[in-house]
Design a protein around this motif. Structure first.
Motif, short mmCIF file in Angstrom:
data_model
loop_
_atom_site.label_atom_id
_atom_site.label_comp_id
_atom_site.label_asym_id
_atom_site.label_seq_id
_atom_site.Cartn_x
_atom_site.Cartn_y
_atom_site.Cartn_z
N ILE A 99 10.28 4.48 4.93
CA ILE A 99 10.01 3.12 5.39
C ILE A 99 9.16 3.24 6.64
N LYS A 100 8.07 2.52 6.66
CA LYS A 100 7.23 2.54 7.87
C LYS A 100 6.45 1.23 7.92
N GLY A 101 6.59 0.52 9.05
CA GLY A 101 5.86 -0.73 9.15
C GLY A 101 6.06 -1.40 10.49
N PHE A 102 5.24 -2.42 10.73
CA PHE A 102 5.33 -3.25 11.93
C PHE A 102 5.61 -4.67 11.43
N ALA A 103 6.78 -5.20 11.75
CA ALA A 103 7.22 -6.43 11.09
C ALA A 103 7.99 -7.31 12.06
N LEU A 104 8.20 -8.55 11.64
CA LEU A 104 9.07 -9.49 12.33
C LEU A 104 9.92 -10.21 11.29
N PRO A 105 11.13 -10.64 11.65
CA PRO A 105 11.95 -11.39 10.70
C PRO A 105 11.21 -12.60 10.16
N ASN A 106 11.27 -12.76 8.84
CA ASN A 106 10.69 -13.90 8.13
C ASN A 106 9.16 -13.93 8.12
N VAL A 107 8.52 -12.87 8.61
CA VAL A 107 7.07 -12.75 8.47
C VAL A 107 6.84 -11.74 7.34
N ASN A 108 6.66 -12.26 6.15
CA ASN A 108 6.72 -11.42 4.96
C ASN A 108 5.32 -11.17 4.39
N GLU A 109 4.74 -10.07 4.81
CA GLU A 109 3.40 -9.70 4.38
C GLU A 109 3.46 -8.71 3.23
N PRO A 110 2.56 -8.85 2.25
CA PRO A 110 2.53 -7.86 1.16
C PRO A 110 2.31 -6.45 1.69
N ASP A 111 2.92 -5.48 1.01
CA ASP A 111 2.77 -4.06 1.36
C ASP A 111 3.24 -3.74 2.77
#
Length: 374
Positions: A99-111
């Motif tokens: 698992i590797k990514g830069f994310a925020l709750p409820n910000v659902n970007e493909p890939d």
């Protein structure tokens, strides 16, 4: 010198404490902890004076353990290393090693990694919260999430543990559940940042090795056999040590105590086969192996009695839970006759998740005895 305490209570207490000690590593099938446990149980049978079944105590079988999280697994939020098994739980239907990514709750970007607060799922509205999680994860996977981290932003009562995780059809991405304390410590303080860095590696390893049941017997040259059994395997160390006192060191201790009583009372009407199964936590593989290895014997097994989770007896409620009462017409009148004030919770069916199930499907009368489930 202090005289050794050889009372039944002392022996049961010692058996449970030994099997639950850190050295035994949670007794996961296919690990050194299983080997230590098998040797201990074998030596206890020897000390009682009960001979090996057909000249050997340890009966090996091919154990298919599936994919397990590797020793090099980790889960990081920024530079904070979370504890696998307590802070985060890798759900068994997820697949993929990274698992590797830069994310925020409820910000659902493909890939990208999707961080899903469980407050939006209203899990308590469902009779099966884990199924609701699975269905939501499946929908996310179809929308090109490359990993899902469920965030318990509700309260500690909705945390998951490695115990009793439900299994569903596999999804092709990693699925993780973050418990409440970890959410409060590592996600909530970072909600105002531009992103939250998530990096994890599961290091899944396929486990297909030899495992072993431990079997002793009293052969009275009688025409029929009674099988008395308990499983000794548990969940091992998966970031946290699952010692398995109730599940099922308690059952093994009870098995050894019953075996000693049968020996001391000199019961002769039947032959007695005492089995400590492994592989129970993985689709009852140990009991299925015994059935396969002893197919010719099945018509001569009078019944099978299974001891599973007998360590939580409440002396006030006096509950005993018994499955399989309908599998033989003799069970109900016998239980009524011998009951000494216990509150018997009766289930007539022989179907359930326990090694007795393997025998029931071979038309052998069964009883499963428990003091309640955690």
């Amino acid at each position: 010198p202090k005289k050794e305490d050889n009372t039944p209570f002392a022996k049961i207490n010692n058996d449970v404490r030994t099997l639950c000690s850190a050295e035994y590593g949670g007794r996961l099938a296919g690990t050194p902890g299983e080997d230590l446990s098998a040797t201990y149980i074998q030596n206890r049978f020897k000390s009682i004076g009960i001979l090996p079944y057909k000249n050997k105590y340890e009966w090996e079988f091919d154990f298919k353990g599936g994919a397990r999280i590797g020793n090099n697994a980790y889960f990081n939020i920024f530079d904070n290393k979370l504890t696998i098994g307590t802070d985060v739980i890798f759900l068994p239907y997820g697949k993929g090693n990274d698992i590797k990514g830069f994310a925020l709750p409820n910000v659902n970007e493909p890939d990208n990694v999707w961080l899903i607060p469980i407050s939006k799922l209203n899990l308590l509205s469902s009779n099966s919260p884990q199924k609701l999680l699975y269905e939501f994860a499946s929908n996310c996977a179809s929308k090109k999430a490359n990993a899902i981290v469920f965030l318990n932003d509700v309260n500690i009562s909705q945390d998951l543990t490695m115990m009793n995780l439900n299994t569903f059809e596999s999804l092709n991405i990693p699925i993780v559940f973050m418990n409440y304390k970890a959410y409060q410590s590592y996600i909530k303080p970072n909600l105002k940042k531009d992103w939250i860095e998530v990096e994890a590696k599961m290091g899944y390893e396929n486990v297909n090795i030899l495992s072993k049941n431990v079997i002793a017997s009293i052969d009275n040259k009688a025409p029929f056999n009674i099988v008395i059994a308990a499983h000794y395997d548990h969940l091992g160390n998966q970031g946290v040590l699952y010692q398995g006192a109730d599940n099922n060191a308690s059952g093994v201790a009870a098995l050894l105590s019953v075996a000693e009583m049968v020996k001391n009372y000199g019961l002769k009407r039947f032959n007695y086969i005492f089995i400590a199964f492994s592989g129970t936590e993985f689709d009852l593989q140990g009991s299925k192996a015994f059935i396969q290895q002893n197919d010719y014997l099945l018509n001569n097994i009078s019944c099978m009695i299974n001891l599973d989770k007998v360590g939580r007896y409440d002396a006030i409620k006096k509950n005993i839970f018994i499955n399989g009462v309908g599998t033989s017409p003799i069970w109900m009148p016998t239980l009524a006759k011998i009951n000494k004030g216990f509150n018997l919770n009766i289930d007539s069916t022989g179907v359930g998740y326990g090694d007795y199930n393997s025998f029931y499907y071979k038309n052998i009368p069964v009883l499963n005895i428990s003091t309640g489930y955690n």
